[in-house]
Design a protein around this motif. Structure first.
Motif, mmCIF file in Angstrom:
data_model
loop_
_atom_site.group_PDB
_atom_site.id
_atom_site.type_symbol
_atom_site.label_atom_id
_atom_site.label_comp_id
_atom_site.label_asym_id
_atom_site.label_seq_id
_atom_site.Cartn_x
_atom_site.Cartn_y
_atom_site.Cartn_z
ATOM 1 N N CYS A 42 1.718 6.203 8.508
ATOM 2 C CA CYS A 42 2.690 5.252 9.061
ATOM 3 C C CYS A 42 2.259 3.811 8.771
ATOM 4 N N VAL A 43 0.954 3.544 8.927
ATOM 5 C CA VAL A 43 0.450 2.189 8.724
ATOM 6 C C VAL A 43 0.603 1.778 7.261
ATOM 7 N N LEU A 44 0.281 2.678 6.332
ATOM 8 C CA LEU A 44 0.438 2.341 4.910
ATOM 9 C C LEU A 44 1.905 2.100 4.577
ATOM 10 N N ALA A 45 2.793 2.920 5.162
ATOM 11 C CA ALA A 45 4.232 2.717 4.918
ATOM 12 C C ALA A 45 4.663 1.365 5.468
ATOM 13 N N ALA A 46 4.191 1.019 6.671
ATOM 14 C CA ALA A 46 4.589 -0.242 7.306
ATOM 15 C C ALA A 46 4.032 -1.449 6.558
ATOM 16 N N THR A 86 3.209 -3.848 11.177
ATOM 17 C CA THR A 86 2.135 -3.092 11.819
ATOM 18 C C THR A 86 2.728 -1.961 12.666
ATOM 19 N N VAL A 87 1.827 -1.115 13.189
ATOM 20 C CA VAL A 87 2.248 0.081 13.922
ATOM 21 C C VAL A 87 1.588 0.112 15.309
ATOM 22 N N GLU A 119 6.639 8.060 9.172
ATOM 23 C CA GLU A 119 6.324 7.336 7.954
ATOM 24 C C GLU A 119 7.509 7.283 7.001
ATOM 25 N N SER A 120 8.306 8.354 6.961
ATOM 26 C CA SER A 120 9.423 8.341 6.017
ATOM 27 C C SER A 120 10.559 7.465 6.530
ATOM 28 N N VAL A 121 10.793 7.432 7.840
ATOM 29 C CA VAL A 121 11.811 6.510 8.370
ATOM 30 C C VAL A 121 11.370 5.068 8.117
ATOM 31 N N ILE A 122 10.092 4.781 8.344
ATOM 32 C CA ILE A 122 9.589 3.422 8.103
ATOM 33 C C ILE A 122 9.793 3.030 6.634
ATOM 34 N N ALA A 123 9.412 3.937 5.735
ATOM 35 C CA ALA A 123 9.576 3.649 4.304
ATOM 36 C C ALA A 123 11.052 3.425 3.984
ATOM 37 N N GLY A 124 11.925 4.188 4.626
ATOM 38 C CA GLY A 124 13.367 4.040 4.385
ATOM 39 C C GLY A 124 13.886 2.702 4.883
ATOM 40 N N VAL A 125 13.448 2.273 6.052
ATOM 41 C CA VAL A 125 13.890 0.978 6.596
ATOM 42 C C VAL A 125 13.466 -0.146 5.642
ATOM 43 N N ILE A 126 12.236 -0.048 5.156
ATOM 44 C CA ILE A 126 11.728 -1.098 4.256
ATOM 45 C C ILE A 126 12.472 -1.064 2.923
ATOM 46 N N ALA A 127 12.716 0.143 2.407
ATOM 47 C CA ALA A 127 13.433 0.265 1.132
ATOM 48 C C ALA A 127 14.830 -0.334 1.231
ATOM 49 N N GLU A 128 15.405 -0.313 2.431
ATOM 50 C CA GLU A 128 16.756 -0.867 2.584
ATOM 51 C C GLU A 128 16.740 -2.321 3.061
#
Lengths: 489, 489
Positions: free
Chosen positions: B148-152, B158-159, B301-310
């Motif tokens: 999660c932290v790496l994704a954020a 931060t997480v 982690e995947s929701v976080i990555a998705g929020v950032i990607a969008e």
């Protein structure tokens, strides 16, 4: 003798915002306002049709006794955000609310209040985290246990809880053993859970035992010498059929020659359906029809159902990881929530951006109806319908609606027999009746599971049991939501 | 000041068979034989490329102090299967083994011994359950936190750990907060975890706060009055954009007029990418670029990555259920095992019916190589290869093989720099060095994660990091297996 030892729930097992809100209520003069909080979950676990409500009895003792100690107050003071007057007030704080709940072990469903706390706002607020933490987890594990036990019953088998090594922390293992017992497991391998709750404990030897002797037969013999009436031999350290089985047959015969009987054998790898058939046949043929076959190795309700469907002859399923951690699709966590429903006599709700997350305002009563007939042999008639009202029993002909979709509505038939589903379990923070024992709770769950319609009890794609709102509950929700929306800036 | 308070691990948090085997070793005179047990897992969690090793430091204190108390001995006596001589021997029992392990916080991989216990057989046997229970769970959560932290981090965010309400029991919540910190979370909402470990705690208010006032604006104002420098406003009780946002902007302006700044706002429903962009723009435009946006609601982690990607503009992700319960594909439980590898100088292994479950005999050393170059800015060079030997450092040109498939073999290149990956952490049951602090451990994990090759750090379908067996390890395994098979009846 089983015991309901209270859980090790520290007073500060709470989210910080419960305390910052408590201080806010305190200084805003709202803390003594009468609040009603409902605890419920929105989705049943495991994509299943029911849940087994667990964790209540030990929590009642905790609620009756929870206090802030000096260490805890010192810690809060050290955080810097809490004022002395508030901390002084916490020193005398106690939980004096009324709690209404389903009795522990009852089968319950989604979108109905399982537990309601009514009393001073700040008392209800603090306990949210601890209530959810305990009830979510124990309900999740008891439900998993029930699913495994029902699957095993179809093959005349029982279930033991074996999950301590992969459970989520020490209490995850200990609480899981208790909850698994509520859901119908006959015992656990966890010695501390046995000690704390008086649960039956079981277990014999692991691979390391066999490896500690020059060969498997010596290891089996040494174990049987020490435990002549309680030996279950693990067959797969070398090779189940080529080594474990012939050595176990030898030991079974040697034990009998000395006036004892081998209790069982355990399979921990390979094809459990095939191996259990072969091993059952071998022991039967050798004159040992009473040797039990225990199976383990990443079991779940679906693996158990599969073993039975393929003619497996397992007597006891030792379910570990999946049971203690509530694994599998729709498992892992139960999303129970705890929402303010009324404050100082006024309905309260949140709308939020997700329609499914809106809460249901008002002080609800939960009624459950049974059919008049159709009971399984020796059981009471099946459950038919749960309805939420603002107090009175539902009447025949009432047009009730689905809690999440008002378009789904139906009229209540006349033949149903309605009873209040919940009872007051704490009044003024004190128990209204003696604590129930674990066998009583397990027995309630066992009886109740027989009252769940078979199509709702199904492991996969179950029929959805009906939980409905009486018209006055739906109207109160709609009126409260409309008022909230009318005040949008 | 963070602390490594030892976990509440009862001595009897063990499977019954550990004790029945201990008694067996005792009466067979094997209990003092020198045994070597390896703890390892066969599959990385979350279908990922690495794990963060966590839970070790508090366990070392527990191991050094574990004893049988009179209550526990009385309970064992009550079970009926334990003899007085054995129970008397347990009265003086202590754990005096040597423990070799990866330091806590290190990035680790599957099929390598993470911790090795060497000493009297019955001492190593008892602690299996407690070691696995703690290390499996904490490693699982620390790894989830790292993901999660790496994704954020990819979005500069931060997480925080928020999962107490859905964690698996009270200790599931408390241990998870510690492990999440090891994996890189900056704090927790869990007050007891804050108290016990000295972790930063955070949190402001929930929906119930807003519902306790006549309207949202009054609720926001009351909160900001009480906490003028620490207010994070939850925006979605009524409607995030139509109500929460304008009211929060009003309060931000009022706070500034009084010389304070609104700290942040929290989103708990709806489309987090869209809402965070709109809200960021609104606060920036109104002159509040420092107001932080906190997001929660079933994150991973995947929701976080998705929020950032969008293009989401979240500053802090509050991760609850999925972090505290290690949820998601390949999560829920880590299948760590603890296997006898040597007894009285002789290699020991189990074969079992599943080739993947065979254990690796012998006393292994774990060596890890780094590349000579290719470091990220400010970090040490990336890790390249882990090799298990029977002691010596691997040499260039050595033909090493995959632990689970001997057909996959490769020669070690010459440019690698080898170091022992583990250290002796207990000798004679006593610490060899002072306890490490949580920030030291968190820092080790942070540094180590930067040394994992980026393609191995990937969330989905990572490149498999190489863990290999030196030829002498593979030969010892093959020879031991052949000997076992040659003795089949």
């Amino acid at each position: 003798m089983t015991r309901n030892t209270p859980p090790a729930l520290p007073t500060l097992l709470t989210d910080l915002y419960q305390l910052t809100m408590m201080q806010g209520y305190f200084f805003a003069g709202l803390h003594e306002q009468e609040a009603t909080f409902d605890l419920y979950f929105r989705r049943l676990p495991y994509q299943g049709g029911y849940a087994v409500w667990a964790g209540l009895e030990p929590l009642l003792d905790w609620l009756a006794g929870v206090r802030f100690g000096e260490d805890e107050l010192d810690y809060l003071a050290s955080l810097g955000g809490f004022r002395p007057e508030f901390l002084a007030a916490l020193r005398g704080w106690r939980f004096g609310c009324e709690v209404t709940a389903f009795p522990e072990g009852r089968v319950v469903f989604s979108n109905e209040p399982l537990l309601t706390v009514r009393g001073p706002l700040w008392e209800g607020q603090l306990v949210e985290t601890a209530l959810l933490n305990s009830l979510n987890f124990q309900t999740l594990v008891a439900t998993k246990a029930a699913r495994c036990v029902l699957a095993a019953q179809a093959g005349g088998a029982t279930v033991l809880e074996f999950g301590a090594r992969r459970a989520q922390g020490p209490d995850g293992a200990i609480s899981a053993a208790r909850a698994a017992f509520v859901g119908g497991a006959t015992g656990t391998s966890n010695v501390e859970a046995g000690r704390r709750f008086g649960l039956p404990v079981s277990g014999t030897h692991a691979h390391a035992w066999v490896e500690s002797f020059p060969d498997e037969l010596s290891a089996f013999r040494a174990y049987a010498d020490l435990y002549p009436d309680g030996t279950v031999l693990l067959l797969d350290t070398v090779d189940t059929l080529q080594s474990g089985l012939p050595n176990a047959l030898t030991v079974a015969a040697e034990l009998r020659a000395r006036g004892h009987e081998l209790r069982g054998v355990r399979l921990d790898s390979g094809d459990l359906a095939y191996l259990s058939r072969v091993i059952r046949a071998a022991f039967d043929e050798a004159g040992f029809p009473d040797v039990k076959i225990v199976a383990s190795n990443d079991l779940s309700e679906s693996v158990i159902a599969g073993v039975i469907a393929e003619g497996g002859r397992v007597d006891v399923y030792g379910v570990g990881t999946q049971l203690a951690t509530a694994g599998g699709p729709g498992g892992g966590a139960l999303g129970g929530v705890y929402k303010l429903a009324e404050l100082a006599g006024q309905p309260r709700m949140k709308l939020t951006g997700d329609p499914g997350k809106a809460s249901l305002p008002g002080r609800k009563a939960v009624w459950r109806a049974a059919e008049r007939e159709g009971a399984e042999k020796g059981a009471d008639p099946p459950y038919a319908w749960d309805v939420l009202t603002l107090g009175d029993a539902p009447r025949a002909g009432l047009l009730v609606s689905d809690p999440t979709n008002p378009l789904r509505a139906a009229r209540l038939p006349g033949h149903l027999h309605w009873q209040p589903a919940r009872e007051v379990v704490l009044r003024g923070g004190k128990r209204t009746r003696p604590a129930e024992t674990l066998p009583e709770i397990q027995d309630r769950a066992r009886q109740d599971l027989r009252r769940v319609p078979p199509e709702t009890r199904r492991l996969l794609n179950p029929h959805v049991y009906r939980v409905s709102l009486a018209p006055e509950v739906a109207e109160l929700r709609d009126r409260t939501a409309a008022e909230l929306r009318s005040r949008l800036p």
